[in-house]
Design an enzyme around this catalytic site. Structure first.
Site, short mmCIF file in Angstrom:
data_model
loop_
_atom_site.label_atom_id
_atom_site.label_comp_id
_atom_site.label_asym_id
_atom_site.label_seq_id
_atom_site.Cartn_x
_atom_site.Cartn_y
_atom_site.Cartn_z
N GLU A 114 0.81 -1.43 0.18
CA GLU A 114 -0.57 -0.16 -0.24
C GLU A 114 0.74 1.18 0.52
OE1 GLU A 114 -3.71 2.51 2.22
OE2 GLU A 114 -2.27 0.55 3.83
N ALA A 125 -2.84 8.32 6.33
CA ALA A 125 -1.83 8.63 7.29
C ALA A 125 -0.25 7.42 7.02
CB ALA A 125 -1.89 7.13 8.43
N ILE A 232 -15.91 3.89 11.74
CA ILE A 232 -15.61 4.73 11.90
C ILE A 232 -14.83 5.28 10.48
CG2 ILE A 232 -13.78 5.38 12.44
CD1 ILE A 232 -13.70 3.16 14.72
N ASP A 256 -7.94 -3.37 7.19
CA ASP A 256 -6.82 -2.34 7.57
C ASP A 256 -5.88 -1.91 8.71
OD1 ASP A 256 -5.54 -0.23 6.82
OD2 ASP A 256 -6.49 1.15 6.05
#
Length: 362
Positions: A114, A125, A232, A256
């Site tokens: 990723e 992030a 979330i 994730d």
């Protein structure tokens, strides 16, 4: 021969009966209305996971990777990719080499990069210090090591289409994510061979009625769309909308997850950046960006069902569809004769009771 009885979740239906297992394989699924109330689902397939149980996939440490895989296996994930984050080429190379024995053992299904070929405007992030344009030379060297299953790329970057074409030629899944691409740029990448959308909505240009962007481009294509079902990353209503728009055959639940999954709140690290986990939510300390999750796949399944997705569809999204994304659906991902005996036994509230991988109880 082992018989596991209950309500068997198969594509489009829940059928009372038994899954009959011989060795590592399912030999038959037999209908029987007296088989019991447990819920039997295929073992989960997580194609996007950075760690869990205090262990990470992101540093290239083989024992840490083994620990992370074991943590998620205990939550029903019988197939997992080791997802790295944006990093120098040397770390990517060394991690890929270090994970070869785990891939050979079947502990890992392969490696997912990723990054680092991601948009600075949508890096989330990811560590901006390591972002760079796609490199055919880097990818060629990494693919030669073996075990590379998926690479996330921002399709608007210079060299992205060439990189996607290279991945496709080598049987590696090209995923689109952390991207500020337009709708047209997204469609060009899909035509070049991209087949997955990395955590749809998150780290992407948001849809607009005059510029649909990557979200609509992916949803209106044949690509498989990853969805982080932790309530979330996505509101339950958005999770249900995306799942229904794509359909269970193109929607894949992912965690994730980072190493903080299953661990207490506190301070953690992700790609050289400090992460603070509070009430189970992981965020970068420097800017509050969501930093992965603390999700497990059994919880993702429950959240999907709570959002209004049927149990058969949610199970397909947690196992069958991600297995197909990796080209593994001829071996695993469903409760069908001839496939590997990977399954999870749940109670009536979908809480995990037992896990079987390759015919062995965990």
């Amino acid at each position: 021969m082992t018989r596991i009885g209950g309500r068997i979740v198969r594509p489009g239906a829940v059928v009372p009966g038994y899954v009959e297992v011989d060795g590592a394989a399912i030999v038959e699924v037999v209908a029987d209305p007296t088989a019991g109330d447990d819920v039997i689902v295929p073992g989960f397939v997580d194609i996007h996971c950075h760690g869990g149980g205090g262990h990470t996939f992101t540093t290239g440490d083989a024992e840490a990777a083994r620990g992370a895989a074991a943590f998620h296996l205990a939550h029903g994930t019988t197939t997992v990719l080791a997802s790295l984050v944006s990093a120098p080429f040397e770390l990517m190379r060394d991690a890929t080499a270090a994970y070869q024995p785990l891939i050979s053992e079947g502990v890992l299904a392969g490696v997912h990069y990723e990054g680092p070929y991601l948009s600075g405007a949508r890096c989330g992030a990811q560590n901006p210090a390591y972002l760079r344009d796609p490199s055919v030379a880097e990818l060629t060297a990494l693919i030669a090591l073996g075990g590379v299953r998926m690479v996330t790329i921002a399709p608007e970057l210079p060299g992205a289409l060439e990189a996607i074409a290279l991945l496709r030629r080598h049987g590696v899944v090209a995923a689109l994510g952390h991207t500020d691409a337009t709708y047209d740029q997204t469609r060009l990448a899909l035509q070049a061979g991209a087949g997955v959308g990395t955590h749809l909505f998150n780290g992407m240009r948001p849809p607009h009625h005059r510029e649909p962007g990557p979200v609509v481009g992916l949803l209106s294509s044949a690509a498989i769309c990853e969805l982080v079902a932790d309530n979330i990353h996505l509101h339950p209503g958005m999770l249900a909308f995306a799942a229904h728009s794509a359909g269970p055959g193109r929607a894949a639940l992912i965690t994730d997850a980072m190493d903080a999954a299953g661990m207490p709140d506190g301070r953690y690290d992700l790609g050289g950046q400090e992460v603070i986990v509070a009430e189970g939510v992981a965020r970068l300390s420097r800017n509050g960006a969501i930093a992965g999750s603390t999700l497990t796949m059994d919880a993702a399944l429950r959240n999907a069902v709570a959002a209004g997705i049927s149990l058969p569809d949610a199970a397909a999204m947690a196992a069958t569809t991600p297995a197909r994304a990796l080209g593994l659906d001829d071996r695993l991902g469903a409760l069908e004769a001839g496939l590997r005996a990977d399954l999870a036994v749940l109670d009536a509230n979908l809480q995990l009771k037992r896990v079987m991988r390759a015919g062995t109880w965990i």
